[in-house]
Design an enzyme around this catalytic site. Structure first.
Site, PDB file in Angstrom:
ATOM      1  N   ASP A   1      -4.726  10.340  -6.996  1.00 53.63           N
ATOM      2  CA  ASP A   1      -3.427  10.550  -6.738  1.00 53.63           C
ATOM      3  C   ASP A   1      -2.288  10.634  -7.485  1.00 53.63           C
ATOM      4  O   ASP A   1      -1.372  11.298  -7.219  1.00 53.63           O
ATOM      5  CB  ASP A   1      -3.144   9.224  -5.901  1.00 53.63           C
ATOM      6  CG  ASP A   1      -3.356   9.132  -4.367  1.00 53.63           C
ATOM      7  OD1 ASP A   1      -3.415  10.040  -3.644  1.00 53.63           O
ATOM      8  OD2 ASP A   1      -3.729   7.899  -3.797  1.00 53.63           O
TER       9      ASP A   1
ATOM     10  N   HIS B   1       1.031   5.596  -3.144  1.00 49.65           N
ATOM     11  CA  HIS B   1      -0.316   5.469  -3.258  1.00 49.65           C
ATOM     12  C   HIS B   1      -0.697   4.999  -4.784  1.00 49.65           C
ATOM     13  O   HIS B   1      -1.561   4.066  -4.896  1.00 49.65           O
ATOM     14  CB  HIS B   1      -1.029   6.622  -2.771  1.00 49.65           C
ATOM     15  CG  HIS B   1      -1.079   7.042  -1.447  1.00 49.65           C
ATOM     16  ND1 HIS B   1      -1.454   8.290  -1.156  1.00 49.65           N
ATOM     17  CD2 HIS B   1      -0.131   6.419  -0.545  1.00 49.65           C
ATOM     18  CE1 HIS B   1      -1.074   8.502   0.182  1.00 49.65           C
ATOM     19  NE2 HIS B   1      -0.156   7.495   0.551  1.00 49.65           N
TER      20      HIS B   1
ATOM     21  N   TYR C   1      -2.258   1.119  -6.077  1.00 55.01           N
ATOM     22  CA  TYR C   1      -3.768   0.776  -6.967  1.00 55.01           C
ATOM     23  C   TYR C   1      -3.269  -0.241  -7.956  1.00 55.01           C
ATOM     24  O   TYR C   1      -3.774  -1.188  -8.420  1.00 55.01           O
ATOM     25  CB  TYR C   1      -3.982   2.118  -7.597  1.00 55.01           C
ATOM     26  CG  TYR C   1      -4.435   2.903  -6.460  1.00 55.01           C
ATOM     27  CD1 TYR C   1      -4.919   2.667  -5.333  1.00 55.01           C
ATOM     28  CD2 TYR C   1      -4.145   4.334  -6.823  1.00 55.01           C
ATOM     29  CE1 TYR C   1      -5.384   3.709  -4.215  1.00 55.01           C
ATOM     30  CE2 TYR C   1      -4.480   5.209  -5.670  1.00 55.01           C
ATOM     31  CZ  TYR C   1      -4.980   4.848  -4.704  1.00 55.01           C
ATOM     32  OH  TYR C   1      -5.242   5.906  -3.636  1.00 55.01           O
TER      33      TYR C   1
END
Length: 347
Positions: A90, A123, A127
């Site tokens: 990402d 995104h 994480y």
């Protein structure tokens, strides 16, 4: 033959028409009127992307904080390695979407890519958010080192890095098309063994907060993959000299290579995880590859894998009425406003 390098699109050129004459290498004023664009249905895609807006810290991770230490050693290791993998996918996507938009001479593409870039940034933030909820800073940092040091992951990502950097060095129509192929692979296949791991945990009532976050990301990636496939087809149609047997073979070859690498990665990271059949996972990866090829206007390369062999995954990412229901007593919430823009492809 000398390669023709594209110039970056100018910010404002009022002498040109508002409706672009070409997606890349065309002419446009830089003024965007959504009611006067070359591909009118892309406005619906833009609206669908906007309807998916979410933020990482909206997801309640309190249950995951308590559960992480109770995962098996294999589950903990896979959790950290897969988060490391997802971050390597990402993070470059944010920049690649912006780079593509710099050369796009269609203002609607620039706007859609801006939304995609923003979502990829969210995104990647997610994480960091999930890791900060369940492990120490040292363990967080170690997880994010996997993309730089893990030999299996480095091998898996080598071709992505090569093509993305090739586009940076030589911004040609050919390299834009090849970069769109790898972007399609990334959005539509490379994530999915990782997604399956988190959904498998949720099936066992484990780490439901993380799986909820992953379902948000999954939904975004479905939309990204749909647009990238359309952009590939439209760019190829506008540049018929690029529509050669050599390019077609390149696409099929790199899809096959990518499938093999993804299967190798899934065996490496999931082999000791209870509840995932690795043969079934390999079939699912091939199914996803077939699906992306069809979306790009090409034929399937795995005719024995046209059906989803892991249908249980669908329960964790989509409902066709536009409402996402979290599992295990999390409350139901509206994903997007119900409209004719809702609905998306089967996983």
């Amino acid at each position: 033959m000398e390669k023709s390098l594209l110039e970056r699109a100018k910010t404002l050129e009022p002498q040109n028409p508002n409706k672009s004459t070409g997606l890349f290498g065309g002419q446009s004023s830089g003024i965007l009127n959504w009611n006067d664009i070359a591909y009118p249905h892309w406005y619906k895609m833009y609206k669908r992307l906007l309807g998916n807006y979410w933020q990482a810290d909206e997801v309640n991770m309190s249950g995951d904080v308590k559960q992480f230490s109770n995962l098996t050693a294999a589950e903990q290791e896979a959790y950290l390695k897969i988060i490391g993998l997802l971050s390597t996918l990402d993070a470059p996507q944010t920049r690649t979407a912006l780079l593509i938009s710099l050369y796009a001479t269609d203002a609607s593409v620039q706007s859609i890519m801006a939304v995609i870039a923003q979502q990829e940034a969210v995104h990647n933030e997610s994480y960091s958010y999930v890791l900060s909820s369940v492990v120490s800073l040292d363990e967080q940092n170690e997880s994010f080192q996997h993309g730089r040091k893990d030999p299996v992951l480095l091998k898996r990502n080598e071709q992505i890095m090569h093509q993305y950097n090739q586009f940076v060095e030589e911004p040609t129509i050919e390299n834009i098309l090849k970069t769109l192929v790898y972007t399609s692979l990334l959005e539509g296949m490379f994530f999915y063994s990782g997604f399956a791991f988190f959904y498998n945990l949720a099936r066992k009532n484990k780490m439901v907060g993380t799986s909820t976050m992953i379902s948000y990301i999954n939904r975004d990636e479905l939309e990204h993959g749909r647009f990238i496939a359309e952009l590939f087809r439209a760019t190829l149609a506008e540049n018929p000299e690029q529509n050669t047997s050599e390019l077609t073979e390149w696409v099929y070859t790199h899809f096959q290579q990518s499938v093999e690498l993804e299967i190798e990665w899934s065996h490496y990271v999931l082999q000791d995880v209870e509840g995932i059949d690795l043969d079934e996972m390999a079939g699912y990866i091939k199914y996803r590859a077939n699906k992306m090829l069809r979306m790009m206007g090409l034929h399937e390369i795995y005719p024995e894998h046209v059906e989803n062999p892991m249908k249980w995954i669908r329960a964790y990412v989509d409902n066709f009425d536009g409402t996402k229901t979290d599992f295990f007593e999390q409350k139901s919430r509206q994903y997007t406003k119900t409209s004719d823009l809702n609905g998306f492809d089967d996983l």
